[in-house]
Design an enzyme around this catalytic site. Structure first.
Site, PDB file in Angstrom:
ATOM      1  CB  SER A   1     -21.379  67.544  -5.330  1.00 29.14           C
ATOM      2  OG  SER A   1     -22.215  68.482  -5.962  1.00 29.14           O
TER       3      SER A   1
ATOM      4  CE1 TYR B   1     -24.806  67.429  -0.951  1.00 29.30           C
ATOM      5  CE2 TYR B   1     -24.670  68.964  -2.792  1.00 29.30           C
ATOM      6  CZ  TYR B   1     -24.570  67.672  -2.290  1.00 29.30           C
ATOM      7  OH  TYR B   1     -24.219  66.641  -3.123  1.00 29.30           O
TER       8      TYR B   1
ATOM      9  CE  LYS C   1     -21.634  65.429  -1.088  1.00 33.63           C
ATOM     10  NZ  LYS C   1     -21.488  64.019  -0.683  1.00 33.63           N
TER      11      LYS C   1
END
Length: 338
Positions: free
Chosen positions: A125, A150, A154
């Site tokens: 991402s 989040y 990643k």
């Protein structure tokens, strides 16, 4: 026909990638626990492809299930989507995000090594860039401390992949840093189907236009952008799906112990208000929205430099913002029987 395991394959990007794989001569196999997807996606796939995609229901962190899938099929590559993905939620329940997103990758890499499956395309991402100092972002742009758990998962997963390659595991890896996927399959048989309150802008826009939500809240109007709202790089999900197929083809031509990273976006940034205006144009509907406070974990602006993915993978975004929004709206109309 090479079999490709798609983790989270009934989800938004996974289901569209299953279509792209079949159209390119691959056989997708799906594993999904349906924690953030609906089984109706499998019906949609069946209608589009005229075939049933083999599907295992379960969690990618389940060692026994993942080994069962590898032992029952001739898997030649993996596309790893499965992850919890709501930025806001991750700030409230971070441990769930660390367990799901990192645990499932570890199980997948261990099982791939055991069964001598080398190729994996990882769903990363643009959140790994945080709020970049310079725009547009290049793959070489320094990663920053993540603005959310989040985003941090990643970053950690990317580090794990690099260490896995350094260990001479034999793995061949492409990490795709997505920008903001929108749109739906033109058939309107599959599309973005968030469970509960959407965490992403476009489903909120389409649900508001369809009358399912009273109004849309724009989070923050005091950012340092042309109209004060956040800027993102919105990419059609079909373009994104195509990048995964091209990544698999690219990995076939690489030596063992290989890793590469690509930005996958359009190279253009649009503000939230520009998206609303473009949507009103394609849908011929006025959207009811209000300006609200900033949301925790959101960055101000980010969009991609796509020179590397254009040149190395021969991939280019084909769809415009308006075309993407048109397909999103058609999908919503189908869902809402409009």
């Amino acid at each position: 026909m090479k079999q490709i395991l798609i983790t989270g394959g009934a989800g938004y990007i996974g289901s569209h990638t299953a279509v792209a794989l079949v159209e390119s001569g691959y056989t997708p196999i799906i594993i999904d626990d349906f924690s953030n997807s609906e089984k109706s996606a499998l019906e949609g796939l069946k209608k589009i492809l005229n075939l049933e995609v083999k599907t295992y229901i379960g969690d990618c962190s389940d060692h026994a299930l993942v080994e069962k899938i590898f032992s029952e099929n001739e898997i030649s590559g993996v596309i790893h989507f499965a992850a919890s993905k709501a930025v806001g939620e991750s700030t409230q329940i971070p441990l769930k995000y660390y367990a799901n997103n990192i645990g499932s990758l570890l199980v997948m890499l261990e099982t791939m090594r055991k069964f001598d499956v080398k190729n994996i395309v990882f769903s990363s991402s643009c959140t790994v860039y945080g709020q970049p100092d310079e725009l547009p972002v290049l793959e070489s742009t320094p990663r920053k401390d993540a603005e959310s758990p989040y985003g941090n998962t990643k970053k950690i997963c990317e580090d794990i992949l690099h260490d896995h390659v350094k260990s001479k595991s034999g793995a061949k890896i492409v990490s795709l840093r997505y920008f903001n996927p929108i749109g739906a399959h033109p058939s309107s048989e599959i599309g973005e189907l968030p469970l509960g309150v959407p965490a992403n802008l476009i489903p909120f826009v389409t649900q508001t236009a369809a009358g399912l939500r009273e109004k849309l809240t724009v989070f923050g109007d005091d950012y340092n952008t042309k109209d004060g709202t956040c800027v993102r790089d919105y990419i059609h999900v079909l373009d994104l799906a195509d990048a995964h197929v091209k990544s698999l083809e690219y990995l076939d031509n690489q030596e063992d112990n290989f890793i590469d990273t690509f930005n996958v976006g359009t190279g253009n940034g649009n503000t939230v208000l520009e998206v609303i205006q473009a949507f009103e144009k394609v849908s011929a509907r006025k959207l009811k929205y209000e300006l609200g406070p900033r949301r925790p974990g959101d960055i101000e602006k980010v969009w991609a430099n796509t020179d590397k993915v254009n040149k190395v993978l021969g991939w280019n975004a084909k769809y415009s913002l308006e075309e993407s929004l048109r397909d999103s709206w058609n999908w919503q109309k189908r869902l809402s029987n409009l």
